[in-house]
Design a protein around this motif. Structure first.
Motif, short mmCIF file in Angstrom:
data_model
loop_
_atom_site.label_atom_id
_atom_site.label_comp_id
_atom_site.label_asym_id
_atom_site.label_seq_id
_atom_site.Cartn_x
_atom_site.Cartn_y
_atom_site.Cartn_z
N ASP A 72 45.89 -97.81 13.16
CA ASP A 72 47.28 -98.14 12.87
C ASP A 72 48.06 -96.83 12.93
O ASP A 72 47.78 -95.89 12.16
N THR A 73 49.01 -96.75 13.83
CA THR A 73 49.67 -95.48 14.10
C THR A 73 51.14 -95.53 13.72
O THR A 73 51.79 -96.58 13.82
N ALA A 74 51.64 -94.34 13.32
CA ALA A 74 53.06 -94.15 13.05
C ALA A 74 53.51 -92.93 13.82
O ALA A 74 53.00 -91.82 13.61
N LEU A 75 54.47 -93.10 14.76
CA LEU A 75 54.98 -92.01 15.59
C LEU A 75 56.36 -91.62 15.08
O LEU A 75 57.30 -92.41 15.15
N ILE A 76 56.49 -90.38 14.59
CA ILE A 76 57.75 -89.85 14.08
C ILE A 76 58.29 -88.87 15.13
O ILE A 76 57.67 -87.85 15.40
N THR A 77 59.45 -89.20 15.72
CA THR A 77 60.00 -88.37 16.80
C THR A 77 61.16 -87.49 16.34
O THR A 77 61.58 -86.62 17.09
N ASN A 78 61.70 -87.73 15.16
CA ASN A 78 62.80 -86.91 14.65
C ASN A 78 62.44 -86.44 13.24
O ASN A 78 62.79 -87.10 12.24
N PRO A 79 61.75 -85.30 13.14
CA PRO A 79 61.24 -84.88 11.83
C PRO A 79 62.22 -84.06 11.00
O PRO A 79 61.84 -83.52 9.95
N SER A 80 63.47 -83.93 11.44
CA SER A 80 64.45 -83.14 10.68
C SER A 80 64.95 -83.97 9.50
O SER A 80 66.11 -84.39 9.43
N VAL A 81 64.04 -84.24 8.57
CA VAL A 81 64.36 -85.07 7.42
C VAL A 81 63.78 -84.42 6.16
O VAL A 81 63.00 -83.47 6.23
N THR A 82 64.15 -84.99 5.02
CA THR A 82 63.60 -84.53 3.74
C THR A 82 62.26 -85.22 3.48
O THR A 82 61.84 -86.11 4.24
N ILE A 90 57.57 -93.25 7.49
CA ILE A 90 56.15 -93.61 7.65
C ILE A 90 55.91 -95.05 7.21
O ILE A 90 55.17 -95.81 7.86
N CYS A 91 56.55 -95.44 6.10
CA CYS A 91 56.40 -96.81 5.64
C CYS A 91 56.97 -97.80 6.66
O CYS A 91 56.37 -98.87 6.90
N ASN A 92 58.07 -97.44 7.27
CA ASN A 92 58.66 -98.32 8.28
C ASN A 92 57.76 -98.45 9.51
O ASN A 92 57.60 -99.55 10.07
N GLU A 93 57.17 -97.34 9.98
CA GLU A 93 56.31 -97.38 11.16
C GLU A 93 55.01 -98.12 10.89
O GLU A 93 54.47 -98.80 11.78
N LEU A 94 54.50 -98.07 9.66
CA LEU A 94 53.24 -98.75 9.32
C LEU A 94 53.46 -100.15 8.74
O LEU A 94 52.51 -100.81 8.31
N ASN A 95 54.74 -100.57 8.71
CA ASN A 95 55.09 -101.91 8.20
C ASN A 95 54.68 -102.07 6.73
O ASN A 95 54.13 -103.12 6.32
N ILE A 96 54.91 -101.06 5.95
CA ILE A 96 54.66 -101.12 4.51
C ILE A 96 55.95 -101.57 3.84
O ILE A 96 56.97 -100.88 3.91
N SER A 124 41.61 -97.41 10.70
CA SER A 124 42.00 -96.04 10.39
C SER A 124 43.51 -95.90 10.56
O SER A 124 44.14 -96.66 11.32
N THR A 125 44.08 -94.94 9.85
CA THR A 125 45.52 -94.74 9.89
C THR A 125 45.82 -93.37 10.48
O THR A 125 45.23 -92.35 10.09
N LEU A 126 46.76 -93.34 11.43
CA LEU A 126 47.11 -92.12 12.14
C LEU A 126 48.63 -91.94 12.15
O LEU A 126 49.36 -92.88 12.45
N VAL A 127 49.08 -90.73 11.80
CA VAL A 127 50.50 -90.39 11.84
C VAL A 127 50.68 -89.25 12.84
O VAL A 127 50.03 -88.19 12.71
N ILE A 128 51.55 -89.46 13.83
CA ILE A 128 51.84 -88.44 14.85
C ILE A 128 53.29 -88.01 14.67
O ILE A 128 54.20 -88.86 14.70
N ILE A 129 53.51 -86.71 14.53
CA ILE A 129 54.86 -86.18 14.34
C ILE A 129 55.19 -85.29 15.54
O ILE A 129 54.55 -84.25 15.74
N ASP A 130 56.15 -85.75 16.34
CA ASP A 130 56.59 -84.96 17.50
C ASP A 130 57.69 -83.99 17.06
O ASP A 130 58.39 -84.23 16.07
N GLU A 131 57.84 -82.90 17.82
CA GLU A 131 58.81 -81.83 17.50
C GLU A 131 58.60 -81.33 16.07
O GLU A 131 59.53 -81.13 15.29
N ALA A 132 57.33 -81.11 15.74
CA ALA A 132 56.97 -80.74 14.37
C ALA A 132 57.45 -79.36 13.98
O ALA A 132 57.39 -78.99 12.80
N GLN A 133 57.93 -78.56 14.95
CA GLN A 133 58.44 -77.23 14.60
C GLN A 133 59.70 -77.31 13.75
O GLN A 133 60.12 -76.33 13.14
N HIS A 134 60.31 -78.52 13.69
CA HIS A 134 61.52 -78.69 12.90
C HIS A 134 61.22 -79.11 11.46
O HIS A 134 62.16 -79.28 10.67
N LEU A 135 59.96 -79.32 11.13
CA LEU A 135 59.61 -79.71 9.76
C LEU A 135 59.85 -78.57 8.80
O LEU A 135 59.58 -77.40 9.11
#
Length: 505
Positions: A72-82, A90-96, A124-135
């Motif tokens: 079950d994967t969650a892809l975060i493409t805009n990580p400029s968040v709190t 993450i909850c939205n991508e995993l349907n929680i 298994s649960t997988l979270v992928i964060i793109d453009e992670a240099q902005h975290l």
């Protein structure tokens, strides 16, 4: 548009490409292997980096296709968040499901419960964060806390951080030391090579329905040079080239079209060069280089041929050859005395043949008169000469008489044996410049068994060797130059030193 002109089914260089038509180079396949390796480990972080447009997103798409059935994967493409916003994403991508705006703790509890239930069902649960240099540092720390959830055998959450090389530098900070320690696999995607760039372009043209060569070989090389091997830049440049080729009704994209496309693409920093001006510049530089080298060679050759030591050696050799060809002084004087003696003998014989015989007493007086006339002694001179002067005059006369006798005997020997008189020996010295002050230590000038004397001339000090023959001087000069690194020059022995050499010889 250019699709119809080039008989294409779609835009071959669009950034939106389906996962089925992705071009994966050798490095992209290695990146996929690295991501799969990270998932097979007990958990933690996997780090994937590359320059902008290097194909990171393409690798992630290919990877998601492979794990879609097992994770079950969650892809975060805009990580400029709190932290709070990231957990909500993450909850939205995993349907929680959640109600309202839960607190940070409530989001954490909901995610933890989902991970436990998912593991119980064998998922298994997988979270992928793109453009992670902005975290931010706080968000990365919150992600690390989520990976603390684990069973006896594995981590319940696996994270993949995808970003540019700045992400590597950021993870080296002391505040993120614990996050960096959780990374189990790393891979950096390099740029495409020349051959990979050509294969990338041909692959996208085939996917779009064009199977014949559309880009000339020179154009393919130009695309790689200007794009730097970045897939996103290749797409922009090739798409612009197709638009220009369609406008010019060109069936094949050549290098000139690529140059025009580069000038119209502001993202490309390297601008096309003017081949003609470059050729002229290189030709001028080559000509100037050749002229400078020839001038340098001629200068060095002239300097070498006119070294002071070489001029002295040439002069010495010339003087030696002239002295060898010239007859010795002794031989010249003997020849003159021989001819004068023979003339005197002929005159005497002729005089005797016409003169009557003289008595012994008369002959003795005639000899005395002749000697007086020969050596220019008058009666007044005889009376005025004192006893010491008389002795000195007699000694002088006796030496001259002996010299005449020796000369006559030498003439007879020359006439009988025809032998030649050998020339005098010529002497030379080696000389070293020692400076304006008298050298106190001669150690640095000494070489082998060559003795040196200090001489002063015109406010300058020189070190001079003992007198040598020309061959000895050349041999000593070669020895001091090659073995002892001492610069010397050969000089004929000065006339003021020849008396000293004669007394020593």
């Amino acid at each position: 548009m250019f699709q119809a002109f080039y008989r294409l089914n779609e835009n071959p260089f669009s950034n939106e490409v389906s996962s089925d038509n992705l071009f994966l180079s050798e490095h992209h396949r290695e990146a996929l292997i690295c991501l799969n390796y990270g998932l097979n480990e007990t958990g933690g972080f996997v780090l994937l980096t590359g320059e902008e447009g290097a194909g990171k997103t393409s690798v992630v798409k290919a990877f998601l296709k492979q794990v879609s059935t097992t994770h079950d994967t969650a892809l975060i493409t805009n990580p400029s968040v709190t932290e709070h916003e990231l957990l909500a994403r993450i909850c939205n991508e995993l349907n929680i499901p959640y109600k309202g705006t839960p607190s940070l703790k409530c989001f954490t509890d909901l995610i933890c419960q989902f991970l436990l239930n998912n593991d119980a069902m064998g998922h298994s649960t997988l979270v992928i964060i793109d453009e992670a240099q902005h975290l931010s540092t706080a968000v990365l720390e919150q992600l690390r806390l989520l990976t603390n959830l684990e069973t006896d055998t594995k981590k319940l959450l696996q994270l993949i951080l995808v970003g540019r090389p700045e992400l590597i530098q950021m993870l080296r900070q002391d505040e993120l030391r614990q996050v960096s320690q959780r990374i189990t696999a790393r891979y950096h995607i390099p740029s495409l090579s020349q051959s990979e760039t050509s294969a990338y372009i041909q692959h996208h043209l085939r996917v779009a329905g064009h199977h014949d060569p559309l880009f000339a070989p020179a154009a393919l090389k130009a695309v790689h040079r200007y794009s730097g091997g970045q897939p996103s830049m290749i797409n922009r440049l090739c798409e612009q080239a197709l638009i220009i080729g369609h406008a010019q009704s060109k069936g094949v994209i050549d290098s000139s079209i690529i140059s025009t496309a580069v000038s119209q693409t502001p993202e490309i920093k390297i601008k096309p060069r003017n081949d003609r001006s470059l050729f002229v510049t290189l030709t001028a530089m080559a000509a100037v280089t050749i002229v400078v080298l020839m001038t340098l060679i001629l200068t060095l050759t002239h300097s070498y041929q006119n070294k002071p030591t070489d001029r002295v050696e040439k002069k010495v050799m010339t003087e030696t050859k002239v002295m060898e060809r010239a007859p010795p002084p002794e031989q010249l004087s003997l020849a003159v005395e021989d001819s004068s003696g023979l003339e005197r003998q002929d005159v005497t014989e002729a005089h005797n043949s016409h003169t009557p015989s003289i008595q012994p007493d008369e002959q003795q007086s005639a000899i005395e008169v002749d000697n007086d006339a020969r050596y220019k002694l008058t009666e007044q001179d005889k009376t005025q000469v004192t006893e010491p002067e008389t002795e000195h005059a007699l000694n002088h006369l006796s030496s001259e008489i002996e010299a005449d006798a020796t000369a006559l005997s030498n003439v007879e020997g020359i006439q009988s044996t025809k032998t030649l008189v050998r020339d005098k020996q010529s002497w030379y010295v080696l000389q070293i410049y020692a400076g304006r002050t008298r050298p106190d230590d001669l150690t640095r000038f000494r070489c082998e068994n060559i003795n040196l004397l200090i001489r002063h001339h015109n406010e300058t000090y020189y070190l001079t060797s003992q007198h040598l023959t020309l061959s000895q001087a050349k041999q000593a000069k070669r020895l001091m130059t090659d073995r002892c690194q001492v610069d010397t020059w050969i000089k004929p022995l000065p006339k003021s030193w020849q008396t000293l050499v004669a007394s020593q010889g």
